[in-house]
Design a protein around this motif. Structure first.
Motif, short mmCIF file in Angstrom:
data_model
loop_
_atom_site.label_atom_id
_atom_site.label_comp_id
_atom_site.label_asym_id
_atom_site.label_seq_id
_atom_site.Cartn_x
_atom_site.Cartn_y
_atom_site.Cartn_z
N ILE A 188 0.87 -1.19 0.00
CA ILE A 188 0.00 0.00 0.00
C ILE A 188 0.90 1.23 0.00
CG2 ILE A 188 -1.69 1.32 1.34
CD1 ILE A 188 -2.73 -1.39 2.42
N ASP A 189 0.61 2.16 -0.90
CA ASP A 189 1.46 3.35 -1.03
C ASP A 189 0.98 4.53 -0.19
OD1 ASP A 189 3.11 2.02 -2.84
OD2 ASP A 189 1.80 2.52 -4.53
N ASP A 190 -0.21 4.43 0.40
CA ASP A 190 -0.76 5.55 1.17
C ASP A 190 0.02 5.77 2.47
OD1 ASP A 190 -2.64 5.67 -0.80
OD2 ASP A 190 -4.27 4.79 0.38
N GLU A 191 0.02 7.03 2.91
CA GLU A 191 0.73 7.36 4.16
C GLU A 191 -0.04 6.84 5.37
OE1 GLU A 191 2.19 11.46 6.05
OE2 GLU A 191 2.50 11.32 3.88
N GLU A 192 -1.37 6.94 5.30
CA GLU A 192 -2.21 6.43 6.39
C GLU A 192 -3.14 5.36 5.84
OE1 GLU A 192 -2.82 9.85 9.64
OE2 GLU A 192 -4.02 10.14 7.84
#
Length: 369
Positions: free
Chosen positions: A331-335
């Motif tokens: 997953i590339d999302d920060e959160e």
């Protein structure tokens, strides 16, 4: 046959097609790479009857012809030759001389008559997506296919096309990975199961440029990937894929928003105390602003608190740490947002648009104090 090409061109082509060469077979011709210079271009082909790869390389054809060469030996010879032009010359008895600067190898090839070229498939429907997107979609789902052949469908991934959306699904009985991507145009509905081995190999040989494209075509029994000068044809896995829609409930009692990197690093640290093969769960104790992570094993125990944003009820739930790590890594999302109902129901990690969904089944931790 006589042809001359640079080492880099030849090695690149041989490495690509050797991914479709059979290691275990009673037919020695399937252990070969076909070098075909009969049609005014140099074509290399590998085919194990389930997966076939063909690529065209640049070079100079001095004399037309074709020869099947043992893939393993051919690859090793080319790999170890100097970085210069390589000449391949064959005679009527299939004796093949490979020369490069002062190095000269003589090996015996085979007639190409028994070789199975790629099947000519009537492509019914095609889609075009960027090489980068395909590579990413495979990377973000392939880890949750099963490596157990008992259920063939679980060793592949579902490619489902509806309108202008392609959904890719993999599962192994303990988790489900789903990625959705938008296509450039509407396509006919399509549902096929592609072998994991095929997707792994395609992913390895795809250069992966965001501005380069791959055409994916479907037939009732095959899938075809075409990019640059390479064509990959693979058999599909037959059968009706699992109905997962009823498992994808949107109900939740507890929602947690958490920093992905912190969460991943914490689970990673916890697994230092788990020997390979040990099935020790990581326990998540979710409270108002904090999630306590703990693990107990024969090697010791570890506790760590992470700041979270929580909606809903407090919850204590256990998971196989590897399954959480596999999903978080891609997953590339920060959160990330975690959705849970109770200690026995699946946890969902998904974004608002649901372009990715990871379902992970919890594990029982009553024996852990």
């Amino acid at each position: 046959m006589k042809l001359v090409c640079s080492k880099s061109n030849l090695l690149g082509g041989v490495q690509i097609v050797s991914k479709a060469v059979s290691n275990k077979t009673t037919m020695s011709i399937l252990e070969c790479i076909m070098v075909d210079a009969t049609r005014g271009r140099i074509t290399l082909t590998g085919n194990d009857m389930d997966l076939g790869i063909e690529t065209i390389i640049e070079g100079n054809i001095v004399e037309k012809g074709a020869i099947a060469l043992d893939a393993k030996i051919f690859l090793e010879i080319v790999r170890k030759l100097p970085d210069s032009d390589i000449t391949i010359e064959t005679d009527a008895s299939y004796k093949t001389v490979i020369t490069c600067e002062k190095a000269k190898f003589t090996i015996i090839g085979k007639s190409g008559e028994d070789f199975s070229y790629l099947p000519i498939v009537e492509k019914e429907d095609s889609i075009v997506i960027s090489q980068f997107t395909l590579k990413e979609v495979v990377r973000q789902t392939i880890f949750s296919i099963s490596d157990n052949d008992n259920n063939k469908l679980m060793t592949g991934e579902l490619f489902e096309i509806k309108g202008n959306e392609m959904k890719v699904v993999s599962l192994d009985g303990h988790r489900i990975s789903i990625r959705k991507v938008e296509l450039r145009e509407e396509c006919n509905p399509k549902k096929v199961v592609v072998p994991g081995k095929t997707l792994n190999e395609v992913s390895k040989i795809l250069p992966g440029g965001a501005d380069s494209f791959v055409t994916i075509s479907f037939t009732p029994k095959h899938i075809v990937f075409e990019f640059d000068d390479t064509t990959v044809v693979s058999r599909l896995i037959e059968g009706e894929y699992f109905r997962i829609d009823q498992m994808l409930s949107s109900d939740y009692e507890t929602k947690v928003k958490i920093n992905k990197k912190e969460f991943l690093n914490c689970i990673d640290r916890a697994t230092l105390l788990v020997k390979e093969g040990d099935k020790k769960p990581i326990i998540m104790n979710i409270m108002d602003d904090i999630m306590e992570l703990k693990i107990n094993s024969l090697l010791g125990s570890m506790n760590e608190d992470i700041d979270i944003e929580k909606q809903g009820k407090d919850l204590m739930i256990g998971f196989n740490p590897k399954f959480l790590i596999d999903a978080l890594r891609v997953i590339d999302d920060e959160e990330v947002d975690l959705y849970m109902v109770n200690p026995k129901a699946p946890c969902f990690i998904k974004n608002q648009e649901e372009s990715y969904i990871y379902l992970i089944l919890p594990v029982n931790f009553t024996t852990v104090s």
